[in-house]
Scaffold this motif. Sequence first.
Motif, PDB file in Angstrom:
ATOM      1  N   ILE A  13     -29.907 -34.265 -77.483  1.00 46.63           N
ATOM      2  CA  ILE A  13     -29.368 -33.345 -76.467  1.00 46.63           C
ATOM      3  C   ILE A  13     -28.581 -34.113 -75.419  1.00 46.63           C
ATOM      4  O   ILE A  13     -27.466 -33.737 -75.063  1.00 46.63           O
ATOM      5  CB  ILE A  13     -30.491 -32.518 -75.819  1.00 46.63           C
ATOM      6  N   PHE A  14     -29.149 -35.224 -74.934  1.00 48.87           N
ATOM      7  CA  PHE A  14     -28.462 -36.005 -73.905  1.00 48.87           C
ATOM      8  C   PHE A  14     -27.195 -36.655 -74.443  1.00 48.87           C
ATOM      9  O   PHE A  14     -26.208 -36.780 -73.725  1.00 48.87           O
ATOM     10  CB  PHE A  14     -29.404 -37.044 -73.303  1.00 48.87           C
ATOM     11  N   ALA A  15     -27.208 -37.056 -75.712  1.00 51.34           N
ATOM     12  CA  ALA A  15     -25.997 -37.621 -76.312  1.00 51.34           C
ATOM     13  C   ALA A  15     -24.902 -36.564 -76.364  1.00 51.34           C
ATOM     14  O   ALA A  15     -23.749 -36.838 -76.016  1.00 51.34           O
ATOM     15  CB  ALA A  15     -26.296 -38.149 -77.710  1.00 51.34           C
TER      16      ALA A  15
ATOM     17  N   VAL B 179     -19.769 -34.251 -74.167  1.00 52.07           N
ATOM     18  CA  VAL B 179     -19.101 -33.081 -73.579  1.00 52.07           C
ATOM     19  C   VAL B 179     -18.635 -33.404 -72.172  1.00 52.07           C
ATOM     20  O   VAL B 179     -17.498 -33.113 -71.791  1.00 52.07           O
ATOM     21  CB  VAL B 179     -20.040 -31.850 -73.591  1.00 52.07           C
ATOM     22  N   PHE B 180     -19.493 -34.024 -71.388  1.00 47.65           N
ATOM     23  CA  PHE B 180     -19.133 -34.392 -70.013  1.00 47.65           C
ATOM     24  C   PHE B 180     -17.960 -35.366 -69.998  1.00 47.65           C
ATOM     25  O   PHE B 180     -17.030 -35.228 -69.210  1.00 47.65           O
ATOM     26  CB  PHE B 180     -20.353 -35.003 -69.305  1.00 47.65           C
ATOM     27  N   PHE B 181     -17.980 -36.349 -70.895  1.00 44.36           N
ATOM     28  CA  PHE B 181     -16.883 -37.309 -70.975  1.00 44.36           C
ATOM     29  C   PHE B 181     -15.579 -36.607 -71.337  1.00 44.36           C
ATOM     30  O   PHE B 181     -14.530 -36.884 -70.762  1.00 44.36           O
ATOM     31  CB  PHE B 181     -17.199 -38.393 -72.000  1.00 44.36           C
ATOM     32  N   GLY B 182     -15.649 -35.701 -72.304  1.00 43.93           N
ATOM     33  CA  GLY B 182     -14.453 -34.968 -72.703  1.00 43.93           C
ATOM     34  C   GLY B 182     -13.899 -34.100 -71.584  1.00 43.93           C
ATOM     35  O   GLY B 182     -12.687 -33.977 -71.418  1.00 43.93           O
ATOM     36  N   LEU B 183     -14.777 -33.514 -70.786  1.00 42.88           N
ATOM     37  CA  LEU B 183     -14.322 -32.679 -69.674  1.00 42.88           C
ATOM     38  C   LEU B 183     -13.706 -33.503 -68.563  1.00 42.88           C
ATOM     39  O   LEU B 183     -12.882 -32.997 -67.792  1.00 42.88           O
ATOM     40  CB  LEU B 183     -15.482 -31.841 -69.129  1.00 42.88           C
ATOM     41  N   GLN B 184     -14.069 -34.775 -68.447  1.00 37.84           N
ATOM     42  CA  GLN B 184     -13.508 -35.633 -67.408  1.00 37.84           C
ATOM     43  C   GLN B 184     -12.131 -36.176 -67.782  1.00 37.84           C
ATOM     44  O   GLN B 184     -11.416 -36.648 -66.921  1.00 37.84           O
ATOM     45  CB  GLN B 184     -14.437 -36.814 -67.125  1.00 37.84           C
TER      46      GLN B 184
ATOM     47  N   SER C  69     -17.055 -46.847 -78.102  1.00 32.83           N
ATOM     48  CA  SER C  69     -15.984 -47.022 -77.116  1.00 32.83           C
ATOM     49  C   SER C  69     -16.059 -45.961 -76.042  1.00 32.83           C
ATOM     50  O   SER C  69     -15.752 -46.226 -74.882  1.00 32.83           O
ATOM     51  CB  SER C  69     -14.608 -46.953 -77.738  1.00 32.83           C
ATOM     52  N   VAL C  70     -16.440 -44.756 -76.424  1.00 31.19           N
ATOM     53  CA  VAL C  70     -16.560 -43.688 -75.435  1.00 31.19           C
ATOM     54  C   VAL C  70     -17.710 -43.985 -74.480  1.00 31.19           C
ATOM     55  O   VAL C  70     -17.610 -43.743 -73.282  1.00 31.19           O
ATOM     56  CB  VAL C  70     -16.756 -42.320 -76.131  1.00 31.19           C
TER      57      VAL C  70
END
Length: 126
Positions: A5-7, A12-17, A73-74
């Motif tokens: 879940i945290f992954a 998702v959070f990284f993509g939104l940023q 890398s992400v």
Amino acid sequence: PLRDIFAAVFFVFFGLQTVPASLASSIGPAILLGLAGIASKLITGWLAARKAGVAVPGRIRAGTSLIARGEFSVVIAGLALGSGLEPRLAPLATAYVILMAVIGPIATRVADPLTRRFYRPKAARR
């Protein structure tokens, strides 16, 4: 289950940023990194499969199956972005991962037909 879940939340959070407009300026370096990544992953897969006694077609498959792996890398870019060190790293990592996610499955798909077309075992060459 919590780790998964945290992954997912992290990605998702990284993509939104990531601002999509910033990807255009990162495409050149991402392509260069992608070429280096593809070469190193092909070599790694080839050597590992050779050590395991796998024939040439399997070595090529092993190398191409590694191409799509770039999530680390992400994670590194997310850490850099969170610490405020280098804001340009996030679009570069995003562009790199997108390229590898597209190229990897295509390379894996065409590896067998290309190997059959261009590779002839030593016994067949005689």
